[in-house]
Design an enzyme around this catalytic site. Structure first.
Site, PDB file in Angstrom:
ATOM      1  N   ASP A 205     -47.884 -12.128 -16.038  1.00  0.00           N
ATOM      2  CA  ASP A 205     -46.724 -11.276 -15.788  1.00  0.00           C
ATOM      3  C   ASP A 205     -45.458 -12.086 -15.512  1.00  0.00           C
ATOM      4  OD1 ASP A 205     -45.642  -8.678 -15.627  1.00  0.00           O
ATOM      5  OD2 ASP A 205     -45.677  -8.722 -13.446  1.00  0.00           O
ATOM      6  N   SER A 229     -41.412  -4.129 -15.136  1.00  0.00           N
ATOM      7  CA  SER A 229     -42.517  -3.956 -16.076  1.00  0.00           C
ATOM      8  C   SER A 229     -42.867  -2.477 -16.178  1.00  0.00           C
ATOM      9  CB  SER A 229     -43.748  -4.747 -15.614  1.00  0.00           C
ATOM     10  OG  SER A 229     -43.441  -6.111 -15.464  1.00  0.00           O
ATOM     11  N   GLN A 279     -46.202  -6.647 -23.430  1.00  0.00           N
ATOM     12  CA  GLN A 279     -45.578  -5.928 -22.326  1.00  0.00           C
ATOM     13  C   GLN A 279     -44.285  -5.281 -22.799  1.00  0.00           C
ATOM     14  OE1 GLN A 279     -43.292  -7.395 -18.501  1.00  0.00           O
ATOM     15  NE2 GLN A 279     -45.491  -7.398 -18.046  1.00  0.00           N
TER      16      GLN A 279
END
Length: 290
Positions: A205, A229, A279
């Site tokens: 991430d 996110s 993502q």
């Protein structure tokens, strides 16, 4: 938090019932809970319900609400299916009565099969020739914006070395990709594959959404863009050595409608593809106040 042991302690969850687990939080310099922590803790929760030695091969998730750093997170696992080859789990993360995150994970029995993968880039600088985030803080602290200095000053269990150092004061657009070497600090050789996958999920991430800012760097930055996110997916292909560097090679196919879509491949130093990541994140320009 500066070592693998401390990271695994964070990711380890306390059991409150057969299918419910409790996790604590550590800041990474952001106002809310780091998405990689919630991702990895959810994987830990799902793995706790796998009793047939199956291995995580994919996860798909959505971030629904910002996590409050001051509150513990409850992870409730639902056993969706245990088939002949695959096991599927759904994890719901809550703070109080608020659902902040959901994840679906699939586990596969170990099987032999065909082998193919994309190749690692051949013109990448090696990590020994690059500066880490810590090095950049020391060398450039007098020139960095305070927000960047504050972020780089947070102790982390992972060392990051980008192949290209971007000057935040140089207002020009950049290519829609980035390559970042990373390595877990103070690893050991006694880790299970499940633990290594959780660590990899945590690290995945970092860097992926910020790469989506590259093509807008002449006008967009952390101070004038709201970023978060929205969803995160991963596919796990191979085991890897936590004692060596890994390369996260990221590209951005699209930014549109206040969202940015990034994807990346994680390679070992010798070019084995360990995992792939996608993502989509919020990239909302902040309106100037009158």
């Amino acid at each position: 938090m500066t070592t693998v042991s401390e990271l695994l302690e964070l990711l380890h969850l306390e059991k409150s019932s057969e299918l419910s687990f409790i996790g604590e939080n550590k800041t990474v310099g952001t106002a809310s809970v780091f998405g990689g922590q919630v991702l990895a803790q959810s994987v830990n929760a799902a793995y706790k319900t796998i009793t047939n030695e199956r291995v995580l091969h994919s996860l798909h998730s959505y971030f629904l609400e910002p996590g409050d750093l001051s509150l513990p997170i409850t992870y409730d696992v639902a056993i969706m299916r245990d088939g002949g080859s695959f096991s599927t789990r759904r994890v719901t993360a809550k703070q109080g009565d608020v659902v902040i995150f959901i994840l679906a994970a699939s586990f596969h029995k170990v099987e032999d099969g065909m082998e193919h993968q994309v190749a690692i880039k051949t013109d990448i600088k090696q990590p020994e020739d690059l500066l880490s985030w810590d090095d950049m803080l020391v060398q450039f602290k007098d020139f960095l914006p305070q927000s960047v200095k504050d972020f780089l000053s947070i102790p982390r269990p992972v060392t990051f070395k980008p192949t290209v150092i971007v000057n935040p004061l140089d207002k020009k657009d950049l290519p829609p990709f980035s390559d970042v070497w990373f390595k877990f600090n103070c690893p050991n050789d006694q880790l299970t594959l499940a633990e290594k996958q959780q660590m990899l999920t945590y690290a995945s991430d970092y860097n992926i959404l910020t790469t989506a800012l590259n093509t807008h760097a002449s006008t967009a930055n952390f101070t004038n863009t709201q970023m978060a996110s929205l969803d995160h997916s991963m596919w796990f292909f191979r085991d890897f050595d936590v004692n060596d560097w890994l390369l996260f090679s990221i590209d951005v196919p699209s930014t549109h409608g206040a969202r940015g879509f990034s994807r990346g491949n994680i390679f070992t130093r010798d070019g084995k593809l360990v995992a792939s990541v996608t993502q989509e994140g919020l990239m909302r320009p902040m309106k100037k106040r009158d």
